[in-house]
Design an enzyme around this catalytic site. Sequence first.
Site, PDB file in Angstrom:
ATOM      1  N   SER A 166       0.827  -1.196   0.000  1.00  0.00           N
ATOM      2  CA  SER A 166       0.000   0.000   0.000  1.00  0.00           C
ATOM      3  C   SER A 166       0.868   1.256   0.000  1.00  0.00           C
ATOM      4  CB  SER A 166      -0.963  -0.042   1.200  1.00  0.00           C
ATOM      5  OG  SER A 166      -1.973   0.924   1.072  1.00  0.00           O
ATOM      6  N   GLU A 260      -9.940  -4.455  -5.627  1.00  0.00           N
ATOM      7  CA  GLU A 260      -9.495  -3.256  -4.912  1.00  0.00           C
ATOM      8  C   GLU A 260      -9.469  -2.026  -5.806  1.00  0.00           C
ATOM      9  OE1 GLU A 260      -5.309  -2.909  -3.793  1.00  0.00           O
ATOM     10  OE2 GLU A 260      -4.998  -4.956  -4.474  1.00  0.00           O
ATOM     11  N   HIS A 290      -7.512  -5.444  -0.960  1.00  0.00           N
ATOM     12  CA  HIS A 290      -6.294  -4.690  -0.691  1.00  0.00           C
ATOM     13  C   HIS A 290      -5.433  -5.393   0.363  1.00  0.00           C
ATOM     14  CE1 HIS A 290      -3.900  -1.050  -0.780  1.00  0.00           C
ATOM     15  NE2 HIS A 290      -3.975  -0.923   0.527  1.00  0.00           N
TER      16      HIS A 290
END
Length: 314
Positions: A166, A260, A290
């Site tokens: 991320s 996602e 995610h």
Amino acid sequence: MENKLNLPLKKKKNEAESPRLDPLMRALKALHSAGAPESMTEEELEHQRRSQEVLGRLTAPMAGMDYEEFSLGGMNAAWMRLKAPHGSRHAILYCHGGGYTSGNLGYARVLASKLAHVTGYDVLSFEYRLAPEHPYPAAVEDALRAWDHLMLLGYGARGIVLAGDSAGGNLALVLCRRLKAAGRRLPGALVLMSPWTDMTMSGASYAERAESDPMLTPEYIEAVRAAYAGGRDYASPDLSPLFADLTGFPPTLIQAGDHEILYSDSEMLCHALERALVPCRFEVSEGMWHVFQMFPLRKAAAAMESVARFLLER
């Protein structure tokens, strides 16, 4: 590019709906529920960060692992190692996610332990400074300090894998760009899980997959990017490495779930790397969300095993 999926998503029954996953899914989703930056109170941020610490410590698979926290010039850092000696001079520098506004050593333990387990490499994680108290470039400066620590320990740059999930994937890419700009040697490989590469949010998945993403919302991305970027141009390559000159970057593995909103960030990064003639493997896991690698799932285990194979091939 491998396992690329482009079809519009429809809601369907998947592993996210399993009763055994519901409590963990709810807990993780709560940790990605930031309001607008102006409404982020100190109490709300502190609660979010404490919750991540606890969640990470409770869910990290620690069997067969040694875990050592230490201070890296005043910055909290930790080594994750296999108990069994392996003698490898490879290491992973792992940048945790959390939208640049949360995340800590406890939260980092989950993926750090999984990376150490499947690769046998020692994994160094670090607690970079967080926004909004410390906006860009604080996190990048801290990542560079962690990299320099590995250099002082005698690791060769090519023996280091730079990994991140991320926002940590964003940080890994920006660190690589900084090293390149300084004329320094680059890591041997990049491993990116659901990387956040485009703060302009230009990808189609932000709208197309908003309903199918059980973890993130466009509103969350808007909130944390404003907190981190501090009014800077979101298209800057130091914020959106998708737009950087990626020539000369190391071989890269990108993993994403097809449910996602950051899917486009991964897909477009792979295209950009290929245009720059950088070897890139893009793996998409169907029905996943995610950073699904954090969860106790068969597909998560398969994704981690793929990381190990990718590094062995290098």
